[in-house]
Write a protein that holds these residues in place. Structure first.
Motif, PDB file in Angstrom:
ATOM      1  N   LYS A 230       0.745  -6.093  -4.316  1.00 52.39           N
ATOM      2  CA  LYS A 230       0.899  -7.420  -3.715  1.00 52.39           C
ATOM      3  C   LYS A 230       1.227  -8.472  -4.768  1.00 52.39           C
ATOM      4  O   LYS A 230       2.008  -9.400  -4.525  1.00 52.39           O
ATOM      5  N   ASP A 231       0.651  -8.337  -5.952  1.00 51.77           N
ATOM      6  CA  ASP A 231       0.874  -9.316  -7.026  1.00 51.77           C
ATOM      7  C   ASP A 231       2.288  -9.257  -7.580  1.00 51.77           C
ATOM      8  O   ASP A 231       2.714 -10.171  -8.297  1.00 51.77           O
ATOM      9  N   LEU A 232       3.019  -8.192  -7.271  1.00 49.81           N
ATOM     10  CA  LEU A 232       4.373  -8.028  -7.802  1.00 49.81           C
ATOM     11  C   LEU A 232       5.456  -8.527  -6.847  1.00 49.81           C
ATOM     12  O   LEU A 232       6.629  -8.548  -7.194  1.00 49.81           O
ATOM     13  N   ILE A 233       5.056  -8.937  -5.642  1.00 55.48           N
ATOM     14  CA  ILE A 233       6.045  -9.380  -4.652  1.00 55.48           C
ATOM     15  C   ILE A 233       6.570 -10.767  -5.000  1.00 55.48           C
ATOM     16  O   ILE A 233       5.810 -11.721  -5.174  1.00 55.48           O
ATOM     17  N   ILE A 234       7.886 -10.888  -5.084  1.00 61.58           N
ATOM     18  CA  ILE A 234       8.540 -12.178  -5.329  1.00 61.58           C
ATOM     19  C   ILE A 234       9.011 -12.796  -4.019  1.00 61.58           C
ATOM     20  O   ILE A 234       8.901 -14.006  -3.806  1.00 61.58           O
ATOM     21  N   TYR A 235       9.523 -11.954  -3.117  1.00 62.14           N
ATOM     22  CA  TYR A 235      10.079 -12.457  -1.849  1.00 62.14           C
ATOM     23  C   TYR A 235      10.050 -11.317  -0.837  1.00 62.14           C
ATOM     24  O   TYR A 235      10.234 -10.147  -1.182  1.00 62.14           O
ATOM     25  N   GLU A 236       9.840 -11.701   0.419  1.00 57.25           N
ATOM     26  CA  GLU A 236       9.803 -10.694   1.482  1.00 57.25           C
ATOM     27  C   GLU A 236      10.225 -11.309   2.807  1.00 57.25           C
ATOM     28  O   GLU A 236       9.788 -12.405   3.163  1.00 57.25           O
ATOM     29  N   ASP A 237      11.124 -10.625   3.513  1.00 56.44           N
ATOM     30  CA  ASP A 237      11.423 -10.989   4.896  1.00 56.44           C
ATOM     31  C   ASP A 237      11.734  -9.691   5.640  1.00 56.44           C
ATOM     32  O   ASP A 237      11.448  -8.600   5.144  1.00 56.44           O
ATOM     33  N   ASN A 238      12.313  -9.778   6.816  1.00 53.95           N
ATOM     34  CA  ASN A 238      12.573  -8.577   7.607  1.00 53.95           C
ATOM     35  C   ASN A 238      13.678  -7.693   7.037  1.00 53.95           C
ATOM     36  O   ASN A 238      13.850  -6.555   7.469  1.00 53.95           O
ATOM     37  N   HIS A 239      14.435  -8.228   6.080  1.00 51.59           N
ATOM     38  CA  HIS A 239      15.601  -7.518   5.561  1.00 51.59           C
ATOM     39  C   HIS A 239      15.474  -7.136   4.088  1.00 51.59           C
ATOM     40  O   HIS A 239      16.124  -6.193   3.644  1.00 51.59           O
ATOM     41  N   LEU A 240      14.676  -7.886   3.346  1.00 50.03           N
ATOM     42  CA  LEU A 240      14.589  -7.716   1.903  1.00 50.03           C
ATOM     43  C   LEU A 240      13.149  -7.630   1.417  1.00 50.03           C
ATOM     44  O   LEU A 240      12.244  -8.231   2.009  1.00 50.03           O
ATOM     45  N   LEU A 241      12.970  -6.913   0.325  1.00 49.80           N
ATOM     46  CA  LEU A 241      11.725  -6.948  -0.432  1.00 49.80           C
ATOM     47  C   LEU A 241      12.123  -7.059  -1.899  1.00 49.80           C
ATOM     48  O   LEU A 241      12.771  -6.163  -2.447  1.00 49.80           O
ATOM     49  N   VAL A 242      11.770  -8.162  -2.520  1.00 52.10           N
ATOM     50  CA  VAL A 242      12.123  -8.414  -3.913  1.00 52.10           C
ATOM     51  C   VAL A 242      10.837  -8.375  -4.733  1.00 52.10           C
ATOM     52  O   VAL A 242       9.873  -9.067  -4.409  1.00 52.10           O
ATOM     53  N   VAL A 243      10.836  -7.544  -5.764  1.00 56.88           N
ATOM     54  CA  VAL A 243       9.604  -7.342  -6.518  1.00 56.88           C
ATOM     55  C   VAL A 243       9.852  -7.483  -8.018  1.00 56.88           C
ATOM     56  O   VAL A 243      10.976  -7.400  -8.503  1.00 56.88           O
ATOM     57  N   GLU A 244       8.751  -7.678  -8.729  1.00 54.78           N
ATOM     58  CA  GLU A 244       8.758  -7.766 -10.186  1.00 54.78           C
ATOM     59  C   GLU A 244       8.374  -6.409 -10.742  1.00 54.78           C
ATOM     60  O   GLU A 244       7.266  -5.925 -10.510  1.00 54.78           O
ATOM     61  N   LYS A 245       9.293  -5.758 -11.456  1.00 61.33           N
ATOM     62  CA  LYS A 245       9.005  -4.445 -12.030  1.00 61.33           C
ATOM     63  C   LYS A 245       8.420  -4.583 -13.423  1.00 61.33           C
ATOM     64  O   LYS A 245       9.034  -5.189 -14.300  1.00 61.33           O
ATOM     65  N   PRO A 246       7.235  -4.034 -13.664  1.00 65.67           N
ATOM     66  CA  PRO A 246       6.697  -4.041 -15.024  1.00 65.67           C
ATOM     67  C   PRO A 246       7.471  -3.078 -15.920  1.00 65.67           C
ATOM     68  O   PRO A 246       7.977  -2.049 -15.460  1.00 65.67           O
ATOM     69  N   GLY A 247       7.579  -3.398 -17.199  1.00 64.23           N
ATOM     70  CA  GLY A 247       8.166  -2.465 -18.144  1.00 64.23           C
ATOM     71  C   GLY A 247       7.305  -1.214 -18.249  1.00 64.23           C
ATOM     72  O   GLY A 247       6.076  -1.307 -18.278  1.00 64.23           O
ATOM     73  N   GLY A 248       7.944  -0.055 -18.272  1.00 62.98           N
ATOM     74  CA  GLY A 248       7.210   1.193 -18.361  1.00 62.98           C
ATOM     75  C   GLY A 248       7.046   1.906 -17.037  1.00 62.98           C
ATOM     76  O   GLY A 248       6.651   3.076 -17.005  1.00 62.98           O
ATOM     77  N   LEU A 249       7.341   1.230 -15.944  1.00 62.39           N
ATOM     78  CA  LEU A 249       7.207   1.819 -14.606  1.00 62.39           C
ATOM     79  C   LEU A 249       8.568   2.299 -14.113  1.00 62.39           C
ATOM     80  O   LEU A 249       9.552   1.559 -14.168  1.00 62.39           O
ATOM     81  N   LEU A 250       8.631   3.519 -13.614  1.00 60.19           N
ATOM     82  CA  LEU A 250       9.862   4.040 -13.030  1.00 60.19           C
ATOM     83  C   LEU A 250      10.203   3.302 -11.735  1.00 60.19           C
ATOM     84  O   LEU A 250       9.305   2.945 -10.967  1.00 60.19           O
ATOM     85  N   VAL A 251      11.494   3.106 -11.466  1.00 60.92           N
ATOM     86  CA  VAL A 251      11.904   2.557 -10.174  1.00 60.92           C
ATOM     87  C   VAL A 251      11.865   3.659  -9.123  1.00 60.92           C
ATOM     88  O   VAL A 251      11.365   3.467  -8.021  1.00 60.92           O
ATOM     89  N   GLN A 252      12.393   4.832  -9.452  1.00 65.96           N
ATOM     90  CA  GLN A 252      12.372   5.964  -8.536  1.00 65.96           C
ATOM     91  C   GLN A 252      11.960   7.218  -9.302  1.00 65.96           C
ATOM     92  O   GLN A 252      11.938   7.230 -10.528  1.00 65.96           O
ATOM     93  N   GLY A 253      11.662   8.281  -8.569  1.00 68.27           N
ATOM     94  CA  GLY A 253      11.120   9.472  -9.183  1.00 68.27           C
ATOM     95  C   GLY A 253      12.057  10.176 -10.144  1.00 68.27           C
ATOM     96  O   GLY A 253      13.279  10.130  -9.975  1.00 68.27           O
ATOM     97  N   ASP A 254      11.495  10.819 -11.142  1.00 74.34           N
ATOM     98  CA  ASP A 254      12.262  11.667 -12.049  1.00 74.34           C
ATOM     99  C   ASP A 254      11.447  12.927 -12.329  1.00 74.34           C
ATOM    100  O   ASP A 254      10.458  13.204 -11.665  1.00 74.34           O
ATOM    101  N   ARG A 255      11.849  13.679 -13.320  1.00 77.98           N
ATOM    102  CA  ARG A 255      11.204  14.965 -13.591  1.00 77.98           C
ATOM    103  C   ARG A 255       9.764  14.834 -14.079  1.00 77.98           C
ATOM    104  O   ARG A 255       9.017  15.821 -14.084  1.00 77.98           O
ATOM    105  N   THR A 256       9.353  13.631 -14.498  1.00 76.19           N
ATOM    106  CA  THR A 256       7.971  13.453 -14.958  1.00 76.19           C
ATOM    107  C   THR A 256       6.976  13.483 -13.810  1.00 76.19           C
ATOM    108  O   THR A 256       5.809  13.805 -14.000  1.00 76.19           O
ATOM    109  N   GLY A 257       7.432  13.115 -12.611  1.00 75.72           N
ATOM    110  CA  GLY A 257       6.529  13.049 -11.477  1.00 75.72           C
ATOM    111  C   GLY A 257       5.605  11.851 -11.504  1.00 75.72           C
ATOM    112  O   GLY A 257       4.651  11.755 -10.711  1.00 75.72           O
ATOM    113  N   ASP A 258       5.871  10.892 -12.391  1.00 77.34           N
ATOM    114  CA  ASP A 258       5.029   9.695 -12.500  1.00 77.34           C
ATOM    115  C   ASP A 258       5.191   8.787 -11.284  1.00 77.34           C
ATOM    116  O   ASP A 258       6.202   8.842 -10.576  1.00 77.34           O
TER     117      ASP A 258
END
Length: 232
Positions: free
Chosen positions: A2-30
């Motif tokens: 919840k603390d990472l949400i910048i904007y939200e409506d019925n069409h969009l979700l805009v968030v703040e990504k911390p450095g070190g966090l994957l956007v989508q899955g990779d072979r690490t499974g993190d």
């Protein structure tokens, strides 16, 4: 989440990504930003089954800043077209080693080595262009405002490193200094301007700088948008 949400409506979700966090899955499974965002929506709206969330662009794991998700397929299709048509403008902040010229246009051809998970400059690569403005230099480092014109993987990182100005913390491209246990670099997707995918309005978003960003390289209070004076 919840603390990472910048904007939200019925069409969009805009968030703040911390450095070190994957956007989508990779072979690490993190854990990923995408899975966190889906869990947030599922809980917030008490949605049964799978939650749709369209990934229309990405940031490298080591990069922080604004990430835009589409909450409907219609929004995803339109945002994808906006990116192709270069209707979405993005500004990054980067702290680099050395002191580049005050401003510049960098143009290269970039290829991707899947085995090394690394970009490199090659005459057989794809066109890559960006513009930058140096905001300040302190000691042996500089703060740059960067606007990519193309969207190649690792583009900003490899183009700056090619000029002997690697991003601080970016060990993969020549920096000798680690940031935040090696899981982040001083590259931040700071602000984005885009048309709303459904409504007739222009949206502007900024993501606050991460906690590990050095105070001496905070940007000035007012920074104009970079102007591309010729077609790239």
């Amino acid at each position: 989440m919840k603390d990472l949400i910048i904007y939200e409506d019925n069409h969009l979700l805009v968030v703040e990504k911390p450095g070190g966090l994957l956007v989508q899955g990779d072979r690490t499974g993190d854990v990923t930003l995408l899975s966190m965002a889906k869990s947030y929506l599922k809980e917030r709206y008490d949605k049964p089954g799978n939650v749709y969330l369209g990934l229309v662009h990405r940031l490298d794991r080591v990069t922080s800043g604004v990430v835009i998700f589409a909450r409907t397929t219609k929004a995803a299709q339109r945002l994808a077209s906006f990116f192709r048509e270069k209707l979405i403008k993005k500004h990054y902040l980067a702290v680099v080693h050395g002191s580049p010229p005050p401003k510049g246009i960098l143009e290269d051809k970039i290829a991707w080595d899947e085995n090394k998970r690394k970009a490199y400059i090659s005459s057989k690569g794809k066109e890559a262009s960006l513009v930058y403005l140096k905001l300040r230099t302190k000691g042996k480092k500089s703060l740059l405002l960067v606007q990519p014109i193309t969207g190649r993987k690792h583009q900003i990182r490899v183009q700056l490193a090619r000029r002997k100005h690697p991003i601080v913390g970016d060990i993969k491209y020549g920096s000798k200094e680690r940031i935040y246990f090696g899981r982040a670099i001083l590259l931040h997707a700071w602000r984005v301007v885009l048309p709303h995918p459904v409504k007739d309005e222009i949206l502007r978003f900024e993501a606050p700088l991460p906690f590990y960003w050095p105070k001496e390289f905070y940007p000035p209070a007012k920074i104009p948008w970079l102007k591309v004076e010729r077609k790239l």
